[in-house]
Design an enzyme around this catalytic site. Sequence first.
Site, PDB file in Angstrom:
ATOM      1  N   ASN A   7       0.853  -1.191   0.000  1.00 14.51           N
ATOM      2  CA  ASN A   7       0.000   0.000   0.000  1.00 14.51           C
ATOM      3  C   ASN A   7       0.895   1.250   0.000  1.00 14.51           C
ATOM      4  O   ASN A   7       1.668   1.457   0.947  1.00 14.51           O
ATOM      5  CB  ASN A   7      -0.908  -0.048   1.238  1.00 14.51           C
ATOM      6  CG  ASN A   7      -1.834   1.158   1.311  1.00 14.51           C
ATOM      7  OD1 ASN A   7      -1.398   2.281   1.082  1.00 14.51           O
ATOM      8  ND2 ASN A   7      -3.084   0.936   1.633  1.00 14.51           N
ATOM      9  N   HIS A  10       1.084   6.175   1.921  1.00 17.37           N
ATOM     10  CA  HIS A  10       1.843   7.095   2.771  1.00 17.37           C
ATOM     11  C   HIS A  10       3.022   7.750   2.072  1.00 17.37           C
ATOM     12  O   HIS A  10       3.588   8.712   2.593  1.00 17.37           O
ATOM     13  CB  HIS A  10       2.213   6.430   4.097  1.00 17.37           C
ATOM     14  CG  HIS A  10       0.976   6.231   4.939  1.00 17.37           C
ATOM     15  ND1 HIS A  10       0.059   7.248   5.118  1.00 17.37           N
ATOM     16  CD2 HIS A  10       0.483   5.163   5.579  1.00 17.37           C
ATOM     17  CE1 HIS A  10      -0.942   6.791   5.854  1.00 17.37           C
ATOM     18  NE2 HIS A  10      -0.717   5.533   6.137  1.00 17.37           N
ATOM     19  N   HIS A  43      -5.507   3.726  -1.770  1.00 27.96           N
ATOM     20  CA  HIS A  43      -6.842   4.080  -1.274  1.00 27.96           C
ATOM     21  C   HIS A  43      -7.189   5.460  -1.825  1.00 27.96           C
ATOM     22  O   HIS A  43      -6.514   6.435  -1.503  1.00 27.96           O
ATOM     23  CB  HIS A  43      -6.798   4.093   0.262  1.00 27.96           C
ATOM     24  CG  HIS A  43      -8.129   4.325   0.917  1.00 27.96           C
ATOM     25  ND1 HIS A  43      -8.309   4.134   2.273  1.00 27.96           N
ATOM     26  CD2 HIS A  43      -9.328   4.711   0.434  1.00 27.96           C
ATOM     27  CE1 HIS A  43      -9.580   4.401   2.576  1.00 27.96           C
ATOM     28  NE2 HIS A  43     -10.211   4.764   1.477  1.00 27.96           N
ATOM     29  N   ARG A  45      -9.292   8.142  -1.228  1.00 32.32           N
ATOM     30  CA  ARG A  45     -10.227   8.602  -0.198  1.00 32.32           C
ATOM     31  C   ARG A  45     -11.101   9.714  -0.757  1.00 32.32           C
ATOM     32  O   ARG A  45     -10.695  10.445  -1.656  1.00 32.32           O
ATOM     33  CB  ARG A  45      -9.458   9.120   1.027  1.00 32.32           C
ATOM     34  CG  ARG A  45      -8.658   8.052   1.745  1.00 32.32           C
ATOM     35  CD  ARG A  45      -8.056   8.609   3.017  1.00 32.32           C
ATOM     36  NE  ARG A  45      -9.073   8.818   4.024  1.00 32.32           N
ATOM     37  CZ  ARG A  45      -9.321   7.978   5.025  1.00 32.32           C
ATOM     38  NH1 ARG A  45      -8.604   6.895   5.190  1.00 32.32           N
ATOM     39  NH2 ARG A  45     -10.270   8.228   5.885  1.00 32.32           N
ATOM     40  N   ARG A  49      -6.970  13.017   0.572  1.00 30.63           N
ATOM     41  CA  ARG A  49      -5.928  13.573   1.448  1.00 30.63           C
ATOM     42  C   ARG A  49      -4.527  13.067   1.093  1.00 30.63           C
ATOM     43  O   ARG A  49      -3.545  13.682   1.445  1.00 30.63           O
ATOM     44  CB  ARG A  49      -6.232  13.274   2.908  1.00 30.63           C
ATOM     45  CG  ARG A  49      -5.987  11.842   3.299  1.00 30.63           C
ATOM     46  CD  ARG A  49      -5.965  11.691   4.796  1.00 30.63           C
ATOM     47  NE  ARG A  49      -7.289  11.816   5.334  1.00 30.63           N
ATOM     48  CZ  ARG A  49      -7.720  11.093   6.382  1.00 30.63           C
ATOM     49  NH1 ARG A  49      -6.902  10.247   6.977  1.00 30.63           N
ATOM     50  NH2 ARG A  49      -8.929  11.224   6.834  1.00 30.63           N
ATOM     51  N   GLU A  70      -8.516   0.555  -2.928  1.00 26.67           N
ATOM     52  CA  GLU A  70      -9.385   0.579  -1.748  1.00 26.67           C
ATOM     53  C   GLU A  70     -10.287   1.791  -1.855  1.00 26.67           C
ATOM     54  O   GLU A  70      -9.831   2.879  -2.237  1.00 26.67           O
ATOM     55  CB  GLU A  70      -8.559   0.736  -0.474  1.00 26.67           C
ATOM     56  CG  GLU A  70      -7.688  -0.446  -0.164  1.00 26.67           C
ATOM     57  CD  GLU A  70      -6.821  -0.163   1.060  1.00 26.67           C
ATOM     58  OE1 GLU A  70      -6.972   0.902   1.694  1.00 26.67           O
ATOM     59  OE2 GLU A  70      -5.981  -1.003   1.354  1.00 26.67           O
ATOM     60  N   THR A 101      -7.857   3.657   7.960  1.00 26.44           N
ATOM     61  CA  THR A 101      -9.094   2.877   8.046  1.00 26.44           C
ATOM     62  C   THR A 101      -9.191   2.186   9.405  1.00 26.44           C
ATOM     63  O   THR A 101      -8.262   1.505   9.820  1.00 26.44           O
ATOM     64  CB  THR A 101      -9.112   1.800   6.932  1.00 26.44           C
ATOM     65  OG1 THR A 101      -8.684   2.398   5.724  1.00 26.44           O
ATOM     66  CG2 THR A 101     -10.491   1.215   6.764  1.00 26.44           C
ATOM     67  N   GLU A 151     -11.071  -9.327   2.926  1.00 25.25           N
ATOM     68  CA  GLU A 151      -9.785  -9.013   3.561  1.00 25.25           C
ATOM     69  C   GLU A 151     -10.073  -8.891   5.040  1.00 25.25           C
ATOM     70  O   GLU A 151     -10.809  -7.985   5.471  1.00 25.25           O
ATOM     71  CB  GLU A 151      -9.191  -7.702   3.013  1.00 25.25           C
ATOM     72  CG  GLU A 151      -7.859  -7.371   3.699  1.00 25.25           C
ATOM     73  CD  GLU A 151      -7.148  -6.152   3.111  1.00 25.25           C
ATOM     74  OE1 GLU A 151      -7.295  -5.877   1.903  1.00 25.25           O
ATOM     75  OE2 GLU A 151      -6.451  -5.473   3.893  1.00 25.25           O
ATOM     76  N   HIS A 191      -3.855  -4.669   7.718  1.00 21.77           N
ATOM     77  CA  HIS A 191      -3.950  -3.575   8.686  1.00 21.77           C
ATOM     78  C   HIS A 191      -3.055  -3.823   9.894  1.00 21.77           C
ATOM     79  O   HIS A 191      -3.203  -4.828  10.581  1.00 21.77           O
ATOM     80  CB  HIS A 191      -5.373  -3.288   9.169  1.00 21.77           C
ATOM     81  CG  HIS A 191      -5.427  -1.990   9.925  1.00 21.77           C
ATOM     82  ND1 HIS A 191      -5.579  -0.777   9.295  1.00 21.77           N
ATOM     83  CD2 HIS A 191      -5.262  -1.719  11.229  1.00 21.77           C
ATOM     84  CE1 HIS A 191      -5.524   0.185  10.200  1.00 21.77           C
ATOM     85  NE2 HIS A 191      -5.329  -0.359  11.382  1.00 21.77           N
ATOM     86  N   HIS A 214       1.911   1.029   6.034  1.00 26.20           N
ATOM     87  CA  HIS A 214       2.666   1.936   6.881  1.00 26.20           C
ATOM     88  C   HIS A 214       4.067   1.422   7.205  1.00 26.20           C
ATOM     89  O   HIS A 214       5.059   2.159   7.115  1.00 26.20           O
ATOM     90  CB  HIS A 214       1.877   2.207   8.169  1.00 26.20           C
ATOM     91  CG  HIS A 214       2.516   3.222   9.040  1.00 26.20           C
ATOM     92  ND1 HIS A 214       3.299   2.879  10.121  1.00 26.20           N
ATOM     93  CD2 HIS A 214       2.533   4.563   8.979  1.00 26.20           C
ATOM     94  CE1 HIS A 214       3.752   3.973  10.691  1.00 26.20           C
ATOM     95  NE2 HIS A 214       3.304   5.014  10.020  1.00 26.20           N
TER      96      HIS A 214
HETATM   97  N1  PXP Z   1      -5.817  -3.044   4.083  1.00 23.47           N
HETATM   98  C1  PXP Z   1      -6.764  -2.077   4.101  1.00 23.47           C
HETATM   99  C2  PXP Z   1      -8.121  -2.414   3.625  1.00 23.47           C
HETATM  100  C3  PXP Z   1      -6.457  -0.766   4.540  1.00 23.47           C
HETATM  101  O1  PXP Z   1      -7.407   0.176   4.538  1.00 23.47           O
HETATM  102  C4  PXP Z   1      -5.141  -0.484   4.945  1.00 23.47           C
HETATM  103  C5  PXP Z   1      -4.788   0.918   5.373  1.00 23.47           C
HETATM  104  O2  PXP Z   1      -4.937   1.771   4.306  1.00 23.47           O
HETATM  105  C6  PXP Z   1      -4.185  -1.506   4.880  1.00 23.47           C
HETATM  106  C7  PXP Z   1      -4.562  -2.788   4.472  1.00 23.47           C
HETATM  107  C8  PXP Z   1      -2.760  -1.288   5.255  1.00 23.47           C
HETATM  108  O3  PXP Z   1      -2.676  -1.015   6.615  1.00 23.47           O
HETATM  109  P1  PXP Z   1      -1.270  -0.585   7.231  1.00 23.47           P
HETATM  110  O4  PXP Z   1      -0.916   0.733   6.622  1.00 23.47           O
HETATM  111  O5  PXP Z   1      -1.539  -0.524   8.694  1.00 23.47           O
HETATM  112  O6  PXP Z   1      -0.289  -1.658   6.837  1.00 23.47           O
END
Ligand code: PXP
Length: 245
Positions: A7, A10, A43, A45, A49, A70, A101, A151, A191, A214
């Site tokens: 992802n 960030h 994502h 949003r 942002r 996402e 999220t 998921e 997550h 992250h």
């Molecule tokens: N999966 C989903 C559906 C999410 O919304 C997120 C955060 O955007 C992640 C995975 C990744 O989470 P993290 O950034 O905590 O690894």
Amino acid sequence: MARLGVNIDHVATVRQARRADEPDPVWAAAEAELGGADCITFHLREDRRHVTDRDARLLKETVACKLNMEMAIASDVVQIALNLKPTQVTLVPEKREELTTEGGLDVVGLKDRVREVVTRLTGEGIIVSAFIEPIRDQIEASAETGFDAIELWTGGYAHANTENELDDELHRLLEGIRAGERMGLEVHGGHGLTYRNVWRVAGLPGFSEFNIGHSIVSRSVFVGMREAVREMTELLWRHGPRESV
Ligand code: PXP
């Protein structure tokens, strides 16, 4: 071994901190692929942002592996997804005030609206996944509304403070995987997963994809995106369930 979805939100967060043109999340996606990512996740949003419409367009044009978008079930982003046609859409809950999220989508409570969105997306050949907590009713509702995948929210595991809590959360995830598989759903996880905590969930049999953001972006600040992704794929491989012979 489970696929690794990286992802890249960030990277865009850092760019937006200055409303500048660097670092570019599209560039990060290419680097992540070169490091061995199986999937690029972003994502879009509603408040834009971090990731912008421009990023989504360029990611669609340049990402060679699986592209996972996402998004909330809001009509304007649904329309964007229908035009963009990413490989996969993961439907998530979205609140403006949250940092990221929080928890899963309430597929049970939003069943009619969710079914309508899932039908439109699958009609365009998009794989559709529900980001939900490992709760039986939510898994059942996801199967009933036509999702291809779920998921499972791994935040409960990631935030557990004691060994007992960890065991409980792993048990919930395992039950969730089993229920999803019985209902014909592909099961993903994500997550709060980090280089330190991924090993236990990586070892659970049945996860076919992890989406991690992250922690990988944080590590990439020090070692670069390619190396950060390579290190995470190595952990998934090392701790993944062994096929029985
Ligand atoms: N999966 C989903 C559906 C999410 O919304 C997120 C955060 O955007 C992640 C995975 C990744 O989470 P993290 O950034 O905590 O690894």
